[in-house]
Design a protein around this motif. Sequence first.
Motif, mmCIF file in Angstrom:
data_model
loop_
_atom_site.group_PDB
_atom_site.id
_atom_site.type_symbol
_atom_site.label_atom_id
_atom_site.label_comp_id
_atom_site.label_asym_id
_atom_site.label_seq_id
_atom_site.Cartn_x
_atom_site.Cartn_y
_atom_site.Cartn_z
ATOM 1 N N SER A 109 0.819 -1.205 0.000
ATOM 2 C CA SER A 109 0.000 0.000 0.000
ATOM 3 C C SER A 109 0.856 1.260 0.000
ATOM 4 O O SER A 109 1.988 1.261 0.490
ATOM 5 N N LYS A 110 0.289 2.321 -0.531
ATOM 6 C CA LYS A 110 0.966 3.631 -0.498
ATOM 7 C C LYS A 110 0.773 4.226 0.893
ATOM 8 O O LYS A 110 -0.350 4.422 1.341
ATOM 9 N N PHE A 118 5.651 2.967 -0.900
ATOM 10 C CA PHE A 118 4.872 1.752 -0.664
ATOM 11 C C PHE A 118 5.506 0.915 0.450
ATOM 12 O O PHE A 118 6.717 0.911 0.629
ATOM 13 N N THR A 136 -3.800 5.844 5.471
ATOM 14 C CA THR A 136 -3.396 4.816 4.506
ATOM 15 C C THR A 136 -4.607 4.046 4.001
ATOM 16 O O THR A 136 -4.753 3.785 2.799
ATOM 17 N N THR A 139 -6.725 6.521 1.791
ATOM 18 C CA THR A 139 -6.062 6.887 0.536
ATOM 19 C C THR A 139 -6.059 5.738 -0.468
ATOM 20 O O THR A 139 -6.293 5.948 -1.660
ATOM 21 N N ASN A 140 -5.809 4.538 0.007
ATOM 22 C CA ASN A 140 -5.688 3.388 -0.898
ATOM 23 C C ASN A 140 -7.023 2.785 -1.306
ATOM 24 O O ASN A 140 -7.120 2.170 -2.370
ATOM 25 N N LEU A 306 -6.327 -2.762 -8.384
ATOM 26 C CA LEU A 306 -6.826 -2.026 -7.224
ATOM 27 C C LEU A 306 -8.157 -1.351 -7.517
ATOM 28 O O LEU A 306 -9.051 -1.337 -6.661
ATOM 29 N N VAL A 329 -6.943 6.576 -6.365
ATOM 30 C CA VAL A 329 -6.925 5.115 -6.416
ATOM 31 C C VAL A 329 -6.468 4.637 -7.782
ATOM 32 O O VAL A 329 -5.695 3.670 -7.895
ATOM 33 N N ILE A 332 -2.657 4.964 -7.899
ATOM 34 C CA ILE A 332 -1.997 3.904 -7.134
ATOM 35 C C ILE A 332 -2.131 2.581 -7.872
ATOM 36 O O ILE A 332 -1.187 1.777 -7.939
ATOM 37 N N SER A 333 -3.304 2.342 -8.435
ATOM 38 C CA SER A 333 -3.562 1.100 -9.173
ATOM 39 C C SER A 333 -2.610 0.943 -10.349
ATOM 40 O O SER A 333 -2.100 -0.156 -10.620
#
Length: 343
Positions: A109-110, A118, A136, A139-140, A306, A329, A332-333
Amino acid sequence: MAVKKKRKRFKTKVVIIFDLILLLLVVSVGYYFWKASKMQVDKSGDSSIVTNNPDNEDMEGYRNIAVFGVDSRDNSVKQGTHSDTIVIVSINNKTKDVKLASIYRDTYSKIPDEDNAFNKINAAYFRGGYPLALNTINTNFDLDVKEYVTVNFKAVTEVIDLLGGISLDITKEELKYVNGYTKELNKINGTNVGKLKSAGTQVVNGTHATAYARIRYTKGDDFKRAERQRIVIQKIFEKAKTADLITINSILDKILPMIQTNLDSAKLLLLAKDIMSYDIVDETGFPFDKRAFTYHKVSYVFPVDLVANVTQLHQFLFETTDYAPSDKVKEISAELKQITDNN
């Protein structure tokens, strides 16, 4: 004249009874607030909690609380301990239905801190306590979790013991690990609980139940452990709903000093008043579609996609059929996809 005197006496009795009820109510509420004052209330990071979609409508009508179970050899509940149990408890305020979603502790996870790098999601609590852990999660996964409860091994053990134990089905494979962890928990909690003698469905005490919830070396690894943790939570909840007031009172006396939370007495009172109406209707582990592999010499759990996982999470928790994940998201994905495509 006699009728007027009778009416006057009747009114006087009604007033006295009303005053007594009011007094009892005030004393009861005051007693509860006094008990709640024993908790370790930490709201110091509340103002720093963020979310990707502050106006997200799909979470309206739901109360979401993060429960952290920390792996601490000295039973600390503060920053500097890893949150090996992370469960999102989502309460439908209208129906009182409750859903549980475990977030696997090794989920890549970021971590939105100064490094913005991460890591395993359980590192967030270790590095920044509850504010960073909640940030966390939010956000994720596009959640808006602002309330938390952190418990340690001893708190879980004490609750189960005071409830008279819970019924668990212990397999032969699990038995040796339950006994191994029982020995370790005895050292942590200063207890002397003996081994379980056999496998099978049986009522176990708090130490054995906590040991069961810590097993991660059987088939299913950490995914199975998270499932065991949800089973224990459900069993505790079911048993607590049938407990008498004396038992509940004893539980509060024992465990409140072992809990850290940002829920103050007033919020706890509002939450507790409906406890008998709550029903755990579903539970799951997250991410749904996942891969576990070693990356840079460390074992992680990766969401395969994600965006798809977050969409499914919102459907599971909030029954949202058309959820569109945030740009954060999606960002991050995309980063995760580069890793999973090359491994």
